[in-house]
Motif scaffolding. Sequence first.
Motif, PDB file in Angstrom:
ATOM      1  N   ALA A 287      20.449  32.787  -0.693  1.00 22.43           N
ATOM      2  CA  ALA A 287      20.677  31.512   0.006  1.00 22.43           C
ATOM      3  C   ALA A 287      20.177  31.596   1.446  1.00 22.43           C
ATOM      4  N   GLY A 288      20.469  32.708   2.111  1.00 22.67           N
ATOM      5  CA  GLY A 288      20.006  32.885   3.487  1.00 22.67           C
ATOM      6  C   GLY A 288      18.498  32.922   3.588  1.00 22.67           C
ATOM      7  N   GLN A 289      17.855  33.612   2.636  1.00 19.20           N
ATOM      8  CA  GLN A 289      16.390  33.674   2.628  1.00 19.20           C
ATOM      9  C   GLN A 289      15.785  32.288   2.408  1.00 19.20           C
ATOM     10  N   THR A 290      16.427  31.508   1.542  1.00 20.78           N
ATOM     11  CA  THR A 290      15.945  30.148   1.263  1.00 20.78           C
ATOM     12  C   THR A 290      15.963  29.297   2.532  1.00 20.78           C
ATOM     13  N   SER A 291      17.099  29.316   3.228  1.00 17.81           N
ATOM     14  CA  SER A 291      17.213  28.511   4.452  1.00 17.81           C
ATOM     15  C   SER A 291      16.301  29.033   5.549  1.00 17.81           C
ATOM     16  N   ASP A 292      16.053  30.332   5.565  1.00 18.26           N
ATOM     17  CA  ASP A 292      15.137  30.924   6.538  1.00 18.26           C
ATOM     18  C   ASP A 292      13.730  30.365   6.338  1.00 18.26           C
ATOM     19  N   ILE A 293      13.277  30.325   5.089  1.00 12.44           N
ATOM     20  CA  ILE A 293      11.952  29.777   4.786  1.00 12.44           C
ATOM     21  C   ILE A 293      11.891  28.286   5.087  1.00 12.44           C
ATOM     22  N   GLU A 294      12.933  27.572   4.704  1.00 13.54           N
ATOM     23  CA  GLU A 294      12.963  26.127   4.875  1.00 13.54           C
ATOM     24  C   GLU A 294      12.951  25.708   6.342  1.00 13.54           C
ATOM     25  N   ASN A 295      13.413  26.588   7.222  1.00 18.28           N
ATOM     26  CA  ASN A 295      13.518  26.228   8.636  1.00 18.28           C
ATOM     27  C   ASN A 295      12.410  26.805   9.510  1.00 18.28           C
ATOM     28  N   GLU A 296      11.390  27.410   8.895  1.00 22.06           N
ATOM     29  CA  GLU A 296      10.223  27.833   9.666  1.00 22.06           C
ATOM     30  C   GLU A 296       9.513  26.599  10.228  1.00 22.06           C
ATOM     31  N   HIS A 297       8.993  26.725  11.458  1.00 18.75           N
ATOM     32  CA  HIS A 297       8.238  25.649  12.122  1.00 18.75           C
ATOM     33  C   HIS A 297       9.095  24.397  12.354  1.00 18.75           C
ATOM     34  N   LYS A 298      10.406  24.558  12.363  1.00 16.31           N
ATOM     35  CA  LYS A 298      11.292  23.412  12.583  1.00 16.31           C
ATOM     36  C   LYS A 298      12.274  23.717  13.717  1.00 16.31           C
ATOM     37  N   LYS A 299      12.803  22.653  14.316  1.00 18.95           N
ATOM     38  CA  LYS A 299      13.925  22.825  15.236  1.00 18.95           C
ATOM     39  C   LYS A 299      15.161  23.134  14.397  1.00 18.95           C
ATOM     40  N   CYS A 300      15.963  24.052  14.902  1.00 15.66           N
ATOM     41  CA  CYS A 300      17.098  24.525  14.107  1.00 15.66           C
ATOM     42  C   CYS A 300      18.324  24.633  15.010  1.00 15.66           C
ATOM     43  N   SER A 301      19.472  24.256  14.496  1.00 19.47           N
ATOM     44  CA  SER A 301      20.712  24.350  15.266  1.00 19.47           C
ATOM     45  C   SER A 301      21.263  25.769  15.191  1.00 19.47           C
ATOM     46  N   ASN A 302      22.136  26.110  16.135  1.00 20.51           N
ATOM     47  CA  ASN A 302      22.809  27.401  16.075  1.00 20.51           C
ATOM     48  C   ASN A 302      23.677  27.519  14.829  1.00 20.51           C
ATOM     49  N   GLU A 303      24.213  26.392  14.388  1.00 20.93           N
ATOM     50  CA  GLU A 303      25.028  26.399  13.169  1.00 20.93           C
ATOM     51  C   GLU A 303      24.205  26.825  11.953  1.00 20.93           C
ATOM     52  N   MET A 304      22.997  26.263  11.824  1.00 16.62           N
ATOM     53  CA  MET A 304      22.112  26.643  10.724  1.00 16.62           C
ATOM     54  C   MET A 304      21.649  28.089  10.859  1.00 16.62           C
ATOM     55  N   LEU A 305      21.325  28.493  12.087  1.00 18.53           N
ATOM     56  CA  LEU A 305      20.882  29.867  12.312  1.00 18.53           C
ATOM     57  C   LEU A 305      21.966  30.866  11.924  1.00 18.53           C
ATOM     58  N   GLU A 306      23.213  30.564  12.288  1.00 17.39           N
ATOM     59  CA  GLU A 306      24.316  31.459  11.928  1.00 17.39           C
ATOM     60  C   GLU A 306      24.482  31.515  10.406  1.00 17.39           C
ATOM     61  N   TYR A 307      24.308  30.383   9.751  1.00 16.55           N
ATOM     62  CA  TYR A 307      24.371  30.359   8.285  1.00 16.55           C
ATOM     63  C   TYR A 307      23.296  31.281   7.697  1.00 16.55           C
ATOM     64  N   ILE A 308      22.082  31.199   8.232  1.00 14.64           N
ATOM     65  CA  ILE A 308      20.988  32.048   7.752  1.00 14.64           C
ATOM     66  C   ILE A 308      21.329  33.519   7.944  1.00 14.64           C
ATOM     67  N   HIS A 309      21.764  33.875   9.147  1.00 10.02           N
ATOM     68  CA  HIS A 309      22.060  35.277   9.449  1.00 10.02           C
ATOM     69  C   HIS A 309      23.229  35.811   8.623  1.00 10.02           C
ATOM     70  N   LEU A 310      24.289  35.002   8.501  1.00 11.50           N
ATOM     71  CA  LEU A 310      25.465  35.450   7.759  1.00 11.50           C
ATOM     72  C   LEU A 310      25.149  35.693   6.293  1.00 11.50           C
ATOM     73  N   ASN A 311      24.177  34.970   5.777  1.00 14.90           N
ATOM     74  CA  ASN A 311      23.828  35.133   4.368  1.00 14.90           C
ATOM     75  C   ASN A 311      22.668  36.095   4.155  1.00 14.90           C
ATOM     76  N   LYS A 312      21.574  35.877   4.864  1.00 11.58           N
ATOM     77  CA  LYS A 312      20.393  36.712   4.639  1.00 11.58           C
ATOM     78  C   LYS A 312      20.661  38.183   4.959  1.00 11.58           C
ATOM     79  N   THR A 313      21.373  38.431   6.037  1.00  9.36           N
ATOM     80  CA  THR A 313      21.658  39.812   6.456  1.00  9.36           C
ATOM     81  C   THR A 313      23.124  40.183   6.235  1.00  9.36           C
ATOM     82  N   GLY A 314      24.023  39.313   6.660  1.00  2.97           N
ATOM     83  CA  GLY A 314      25.441  39.659   6.661  1.00  2.97           C
ATOM     84  C   GLY A 314      26.060  39.802   5.290  1.00  2.97           C
TER      85      GLY A 314
END
Length: 297
Positions: free
Chosen positions: A158-185
């Motif tokens: 799920a984290g990897q999916t959101s990471d790809i989906e948010n490339e080249h886009k403006k991203c909120s800290n909320e979304m970034l934390e979601y990516i990190h908590l899932n992709k790595t955490g």
Amino acid sequence: MIENYDEYKAIINEHLLDYIPSIDAKSSVLYDSMKYSLTAGGKRLRAVLVLAACEFAGGKYSDALPYACAMEYIHTYSLIHDDLPAMDNDDLRRGLPTNHKVYGEGMAILAGDGLLNTAFEIMNKNMLLYYDDLKELKKRINASYCIAKGAGVTGMVAGQTSDIENEHKKCSNEMLEYIHLNKTGALIVAAVRAGLYLGGANDEMMQDMTTYAENLGLAFQIADDILDVKGTEEELGKKTGADQKKEKVTYVSLNGIEASEAKLEELSKTAIKAIEKYYDNAEFFYKLVLMLQKRTN
């Protein structure tokens, strides 16, 4: 309990290839490709956490070894696939050419698939040994489930999916934390919880250590974001500045270096606070947080 990170790491490295099934000579290149990425080095953080958490909960690290190696297989598969041209398109991993640069894209995909499936084969094979011991079997089922969930579509994928989906886009800290908590955490939390289950931890320890692991996982990724800016290719084993070139959102790109370092400090303190009540018994986990912070200095 072993208190030295490098001792745990040495145990993992010694046994890392023990659990790979015998692969037919007609498919020997698959073994070569899997082995190439597995033995290329790395911190072995997730595998070490499985062993350390098991011992922390009162178990023997030897009981957790198949699950720790399974965790490393899953992590390595994710790196092989991350490096592919369709994902991050990296040429270096752990200071060596990435798997697809050596074996080609098709074989790299299959090596990742092989490692992922082998991880679950290892865990299921171990569970079968305890078919007549319900208490021990339950520990292993819980550990396997934690690892599967952490690696899956509500965790790392799920984290990897959101990471790809948010490339080249403006991203909120909320979304970034979601990516990190899932992709790595998610895999870091899974490693700790799996080890605790194998060691027989009670509910209170499980809750405290989950809080610790959640903060450690987020801190680990923020540290990586900082190192991508401040680190060297020798330190990282891959090219620096890659996130900026690919316009990938990171904690640093959103908040700057100073705020990122402050967040890393805050998360580290929260992680330590979660395990204060265990005093010297948690020394390994204290040291791990400090070791993480030192990476960015």
